[in-house]
Write a protein that holds these residues in place. Structure first.
Motif, short mmCIF file in Angstrom:
data_model
loop_
_atom_site.label_atom_id
_atom_site.label_comp_id
_atom_site.label_asym_id
_atom_site.label_seq_id
_atom_site.Cartn_x
_atom_site.Cartn_y
_atom_site.Cartn_z
N SER B 49 -80.20 -27.72 -30.18
CA SER B 49 -79.45 -28.85 -29.36
C SER B 49 -78.73 -28.33 -27.97
O SER B 49 -78.07 -27.42 -27.87
N TYR B 50 -78.86 -28.66 -26.94
CA TYR B 50 -78.33 -28.48 -25.54
C TYR B 50 -76.87 -29.07 -25.49
O TYR B 50 -76.19 -28.77 -24.47
N GLY B 51 -76.51 -30.09 -26.04
CA GLY B 51 -75.38 -30.95 -25.90
C GLY B 51 -75.24 -32.04 -26.48
O GLY B 51 -76.25 -32.53 -27.42
N ALA B 52 -74.56 -32.78 -26.57
CA ALA B 52 -74.10 -34.10 -27.47
C ALA B 52 -75.41 -35.07 -27.12
O ALA B 52 -75.45 -35.31 -25.75
N GLY B 53 -75.73 -35.53 -28.05
CA GLY B 53 -76.82 -36.65 -27.80
C GLY B 53 -78.19 -35.77 -27.68
O GLY B 53 -79.50 -36.54 -27.91
N SER B 54 -78.49 -34.41 -27.77
CA SER B 54 -79.75 -33.94 -27.59
C SER B 54 -79.97 -33.19 -28.79
O SER B 54 -79.36 -32.64 -29.53
#
Lengths: 111, 113
Positions: B49-54
């Motif tokens: 994941s690259y960040g929140a939501g991804s």
């Protein structure tokens, strides 16, 4: 498709000798090559890393030699110590932080 | 150094059951990863994941889902656990933004009976 290959699978050296661990990779666009080590019952941890702009990276007894043309690199551990006994993983950042590991080399250093 | 905490440390599940492995990091890293480690296979990337939501698929995503509800938390979900998913699972976090280092949690040993 195995993008990162390591050899040998297992290596035994005597204390004081130089251990040489090998790694090769598939894609010439890879641009970051870390080595991680893992002691029994512990998690992997970063040991040393190199970028293709250099052909050598040294940190104490640990040296990475990098051959971009042949897509090969090696980790040399000089004056090996029993405390260096661990599994060593070669890894690559394939594309925007997607980090892939090789299968590892188990190093045993005998006193 | 980043603190990456996994829970539970050990888990025994039954075939066909749902399993959720949790990971929390406290160093505000952008990237998070789930790997499994098996003898003879090294570390294999499941999701990242690259960040929140991804969430992104790694090399072996089949049978696994991932969820990143916040910067700090990244979960791995096995909807229908199978014995072949018996393994040690490692979560890792990384700063991103030109820094490719990974910091690993202590691992979760999962046994699916």
């Amino acid at each position: 498709q195995q993008q990162v290959r390591q050899s040998p699978q297992s290596l035994t050296v005597w204390e004081g000798e130089t251990a040489i661990l090998n790694c090769s990779y598939e894609d010439s666009t890879f641009d970051y090559f870390p080595w991680y080590w893992q002691f029994p019952r512990e998690s992997p941890a970063l040991l040393i890393a190199i970028r293709p702009v250099s052909n050598k990276k040294e940190d104490g007894r640990f040296t990475i030699f990098f051959n971009k043309r042949e897509k090969k690199l090696s980790l040399h551990i000089t004056d090996s110590q029993p405390g260096d006994s661990a599994t060593y993983f070669c890894a690559v950042d394939t594309n925007a932080y997607k980090v892939i590991f090789g299968k590892g080399t188990h190093l045993h250093v005998l006193p | 150094e980043a603190a990456v905490t996994q829970s539970p440390r050990n888990k025994v599940a039954v075939t066909g059951g749902k399993v959720t492995l949790s990971c929390n990091q406290t160093n505000n890293h952008n990237n998070m990863y789930w790997y499994r480690q098996d003898t003879g296979h090294g570390l294999r990337l499941i999701h990242y994941s690259y960040g929140a939501g991804s969430t992104e698929k790694g090399d072996i995503p089949d049978g696994y889902k991932a969820s990143r509800p916040s910067q700090e938390n990244f979960s791995l979900i096995l909807e229908l656990a199978t014995p072949s998913q018996t393994s040690v699972y490692f979560c890792a976090s990384g700063p991103g933004q030109g820094d490719e280092r990974l910091f690993f949690g202590h691992g979760t040993k999962l046994s699916v009976l």
